[in-house]
Design a protein around this motif. Structure first.
Motif, short mmCIF file in Angstrom:
data_model
loop_
_atom_site.label_atom_id
_atom_site.label_comp_id
_atom_site.label_asym_id
_atom_site.label_seq_id
_atom_site.Cartn_x
_atom_site.Cartn_y
_atom_site.Cartn_z
N UNK A 99 73.36 11.36 -33.59
CA UNK A 99 72.46 12.18 -34.23
C UNK A 99 71.82 13.41 -33.64
N UNK A 100 71.33 14.31 -34.61
CA UNK A 100 70.94 15.77 -33.98
C UNK A 100 69.83 15.31 -33.03
N UNK A 101 69.73 16.14 -31.85
CA UNK A 101 68.97 15.96 -30.81
C UNK A 101 67.83 16.93 -31.27
N UNK A 102 66.72 16.22 -31.83
CA UNK A 102 65.48 17.03 -32.42
C UNK A 102 64.80 17.51 -31.14
N UNK A 103 64.75 17.15 -30.22
CA UNK A 103 63.81 17.33 -28.93
C UNK A 103 64.29 18.79 -28.41
N UNK A 104 65.68 19.18 -28.68
CA UNK A 104 66.11 20.60 -27.98
C UNK A 104 66.01 21.44 -29.34
N UNK A 105 65.62 21.33 -30.20
CA UNK A 105 65.45 22.19 -31.36
C UNK A 105 64.01 23.14 -30.96
N UNK A 106 64.42 24.48 -30.92
CA UNK A 106 63.57 25.41 -30.44
C UNK A 106 63.06 26.29 -31.91
N UNK A 107 62.01 25.69 -32.61
CA UNK A 107 61.80 25.88 -33.88
C UNK A 107 60.73 27.41 -33.68
N UNK A 108 60.23 27.73 -32.53
CA UNK A 108 59.53 28.98 -32.23
C UNK A 108 60.43 30.35 -32.60
N UNK A 109 61.91 29.89 -32.09
CA UNK A 109 63.01 31.34 -32.33
C UNK A 109 63.53 30.87 -33.35
N UNK A 110 63.85 29.73 -33.87
CA UNK A 110 64.69 29.68 -34.96
C UNK A 110 63.88 28.37 -36.01
N UNK A 111 63.08 28.93 -36.81
CA UNK A 111 62.46 28.23 -37.87
C UNK A 111 62.93 27.07 -38.44
N UNK A 112 62.31 25.84 -38.59
CA UNK A 112 62.73 24.81 -39.23
C UNK A 112 62.76 25.35 -40.59
N UNK A 113 64.09 24.64 -41.22
CA UNK A 113 64.32 25.09 -42.68
C UNK A 113 64.18 23.97 -43.61
N UNK A 114 64.27 24.09 -44.82
CA UNK A 114 64.01 23.03 -45.75
C UNK A 114 65.30 21.79 -45.76
N UNK A 115 66.28 22.31 -44.98
CA UNK A 115 67.19 21.57 -44.90
C UNK A 115 67.61 20.96 -43.51
N UNK A 116 66.48 20.89 -42.61
CA UNK A 116 66.58 20.41 -41.16
C UNK A 116 66.33 18.95 -41.29
N UNK A 117 66.81 18.16 -40.42
CA UNK A 117 66.42 16.56 -40.48
C UNK A 117 65.36 16.48 -39.54
N UNK A 118 64.51 15.38 -40.16
CA UNK A 118 63.43 14.66 -39.40
C UNK A 118 63.89 13.42 -38.67
N UNK A 119 63.22 12.97 -38.04
CA UNK A 119 63.54 11.68 -37.21
C UNK A 119 63.58 10.60 -37.80
#
Length: 337
Positions: A192-212
């Protein structure tokens, strides 16, 4: 840049009613008949039956703006099929954006989904995930009876077009109120996608990103779908790599994969061959072969070819031909002793 060659464009055979020389985005109306004899008489009044007979014998009706005119249902629990799907798609695209087009394998897989939905309860209230969804046609067809459908692909342009198609068909979906999630899934990334490593400050979350919570629900999926994802060996390897991770997590899953054999002339073999198809077959074990001695390597994908002769062609606007196939694929992680 000046001097660079334009990227090669490809064209699907599915481009309905398109004016000669047209390029860019186009909206097609895919229709299917529905014999009223398939439905119990006691659930429908004479007015309902008349509407269904008209839908079975005529093309869908459009308003002055080209939008589909739908007959509203009084009972949201009725499970009869509607008149068709509205799909926005490109006429041509680059190889990297073939998901913007409708391909014949998606049409035959949609026929399969419609047939299963009409003749059985196998897909009712399930959780499903479509891989490489492109325009979203197959997932939209499934969402009519499924509880939750994750429609996945990669690239903002493809995902945005898929979202537009879900919106275009929202009237077809409301009678069961399914949950449809359009999510980005890159087959070269982990699952599964590792949500903890997502840096949404530099790459904003999009409407197509996964939630846990969505990842947890997707892992409970029992059905996977894919159409026309077999056309290069590198892509096929990436597909089976993510497929192994998906099938090894959560609930037991089955994949229905539709493909079209594509042939080219091989200088090495001096013959017209379908090497991409041959590579795909090399990654499968036939059900009769599975469990043979001395074959202990993972993963184990077991393939069973579906007899298309038993699947009616519901969608009118394409020709099946002899090179379309649907495979039922299962996965077993048990190493033989």
């Amino acid at each position: 840049m000046e001097g660079e060659k334009e990227e090669e464009q490809v064209m699907s055979e599915v481009h309905l009613g398109c004016p000669p020389g047209f390029s860019g985005s186009y909206v097609s109306h895919f229709t299917f008949p529905l014999p009223s004899t398939n439905m119990p008489d006691e659930r429908y009044d004479d007015n309902d039956r008349l509407k269904l007979e008209v839908a079975s014998s005529q093309e869908i009706i459009l308003d002055d703006d080209g939008d589909l005119l739908l007959t509203r249902r009084n009972d949201k629990n009725r499970r009869y099929l509607n008149y068709g799907f509205i799909i926005r798609h490109n006429i041509t695209s680059s190889l990297g954006n073939v998901g913007l087009q409708v391909w014949r394998a998606a049409m035959v897989l949609t026929d399969f989904v419609l047939h299963k939905s009409l003749t059985s309860s196998d897909f009712n209230d399930i959780i499903a995930l479509e891989l490489g969804a492109g325009t979203g046609l197959v997932g939209i067809a499934l969402a009519r009876v499924a509880r939750t459908v994750f429609i996945t692909d990669r690239g903002m342009e493809v995902l945005g077009n898929c979202a537009a198609n879900v919106e275009l068909n929202s009237d077809l979906l409301k009678f069961r109120e399914p949950s449809i999630y359009i999510r980005e899934l890159d087959w070269k990334e982990t699952w599964p996608p590792n949500l903890q490593t997502c840096d949404f400050s530099s790459q904003p979350r999009t409407r197509y990103s996964w939630a846990s919570s969505e990842i947890q629900e997707a892992e409970r999926a029992t059905l996977l779908l894919a159409a026309d994802v077999i056309y290069s060996d590198e892509l096929t390897d990436s597909f089976f790599s993510i497929l192994e991770r998906l099938m090894a997590w959560g609930s037991e899953k089955v994949l229905y994969l539709a493909l079209e054999k594509r042939y080219n002339f091989s200088l090495e073999e001096l013959d017209v061959v379908a090497n991409g198809y041959a590579h795909f077959r090399s990654l499968l074990k036939d059900g009769e072969e599975y469990g043979g001695h001395g074959d202990t390597m993972l993963p184990r994908f077991v393939g069973e070819l579906i007899n298309l002769g038993q699947i009616p062609q519901y969608i009118r606007e394409y020709e099946r031909g002899k090179d379309l196939e649907i495979w039922k694929i299962t996965y077993c992680s048990t190493r033989l002793k």
